[in-house]
Design a protein around this motif. Structure first.
Motif: not given
Length: 373
Positions: A328-346
């Motif tokens: 575990p590193v932490g927690r946070g409020e994500v700015a994107y939906d999972a589907a969109e974020l999946a296209t942004m990885l790396g």
């Protein structure tokens, strides 16, 4: 702050939460002890008459329902626990009400589940309810709603619940009261057991062996220490002692063990909620470089450091953040939906579409575990 200064601060605290363990509320036959509750209320009334607001976190619902239902041992299956809690809550509330009525005070019962604290708006509603009860001169009696709570919905024990309630209402001090007069380095019945009078950090606990819950309760000393450190992480100092010492504890606070806060590492109310109370709707997995960046503090999480996305979350949800080894590193409020974020990885920020160039989790909405007590 020196130990005696902290004790004076706790003794003079304006808004306090007092958590009472099950064994301090019921007799050996599992029936609610009016005498025990009266003694507790006498001490609470003295503190309130001196000018403090007191919120009571009361355990004991399941135990209090055992005698009326003819149960001779604490139930193990969920349905019977819930049935016992449904009966026990009535008996407990009546006992608290009768006791405070001796001083012309009214009580209000507030039953919470993890789901209530896990959703921000529901947590705010609980906070508003408790605050309004106080404004109306009513003593809030808080308990976990064991009649509906499942394993997935539980705080785990009322010690943790009291820590979360303390931060929720911005308490000035938390009292954790049970059947042990403080934190010892081993079982207090062992010869040579040493009372630890103050805890400043985890270093003070390195040689401490804390046990689990007893026959009636679910929160042993280990749970109390964990809750005390949790409250201290949120900026609320703690006094841990026995319920039999409640008059002395609420008066001079010169008994038991005190837990110091660490102002330099105190979490904001939002970050405390996100880290310890919020429901996580998904998971972000990071590479080692991203872990180093976010654990330093003040650094936002960017898409380039994220290696995987799990869950069907939406922008604005709380997500769990894990390292490459699932630590575990932490927690946070994500700015994107999972589907969109999946296209942004790396991807580096410059390689993303213009509308995707903001941080995945902004530093202001990212809380990491690196500075835990």
């Amino acid at each position: 702050m020196e130990e005696q200064d902290l004790r004076r601060h706790i003794a003079a605290a304006k808004r306090v939460v007092v958590k009472i363990g099950t064994s301090s509320l019921v007799d050996a036959d599992f029936s609610v002890s009016q005498d025990k509750i009266d003694a507790i209320v006498d001490a609470v009334e003295a503190r309130m008459s001196a000018g403090s607001d007191v919120i009571v976190v009361s355990s004991g619902a399941i135990a209090a329902g055992m005698a009326p239902l003819g149960l001779s041992a604490r139930p193990r299956d969920l349905a019977t626990k819930q049935a016992a809690a449904a009966v026990g809550q009535v008996h407990l509330a009546q006992s608290w009400g009768r006791s405070f009525a001796r001083y012309g005070r009214t009580v209000g019962q507030v039953l919470l589940t993890q789901a209530d604290a896990g959703q921000r708006e529901r947590a705010r509603n609980a906070q508003r309810t408790i605050d309004k009860l106080r404004q109306l001169g009513t003593v809030p009696i808080v308990n976990e709603n064991d009649t509906v709570a499942t394993t997935e919905m539980r705080f785990g024990d009322n010690d943790r619940l009291s820590a979360i309630v303390s931060t929720l209402v911005s308490a000035d001090a938390l009292y954790l009261l049970s059947d042990v007069d403080g934190l010892y380095d081993r079982n207090p019945s062992d010869p040579g057991a040493r009372l630890i009078t103050e805890v400043r950090s985890g270093k003070d606990l390195e040689d401490v062996a804390a046990g689990d819950g007893g026959e009636l309760g679910t929160g042993g000393m280990a749970a109390k220490v964990s809750a005390a450190r949790l409250a201290a992480r949120g900026g609320v100092p703690v006094l841990l002692t026995s319920a039999s010492e409640i008059a002395r504890a609420l008066d001079a606070a010169d008994t038991g063990t005190v837990f110091h806060t660490r102002p330099a590492s105190k979490l904001s109310a939002w970050k405390f909620w996100a880290l310890y109370a919020a429901d996580a709707e998904g998971v972000l997995r990071l590479d080692e470089g991203a872990v180093r960046a976010v654990t330093r503090g003040g650094t936002s999480l960017l898409a380039v450091g994220i290696t995987a996305v799990e869950g069907d979350f939406h922008a604005g949800d709380i997500v769990e953040i894990l390292g490459p080894d699932s630590a575990p590193v932490g927690r946070g409020e994500v700015a994107y939906d999972a589907a969109e974020l999946a296209t942004m990885l790396g991807k580096n920020t410059r390689d993303l579409e213009p509308h995707q160039r903001r941080a995945v989790v902004h530093a202001d909405y990212l809380s990491n575990y690196a500075t835990r007590l």
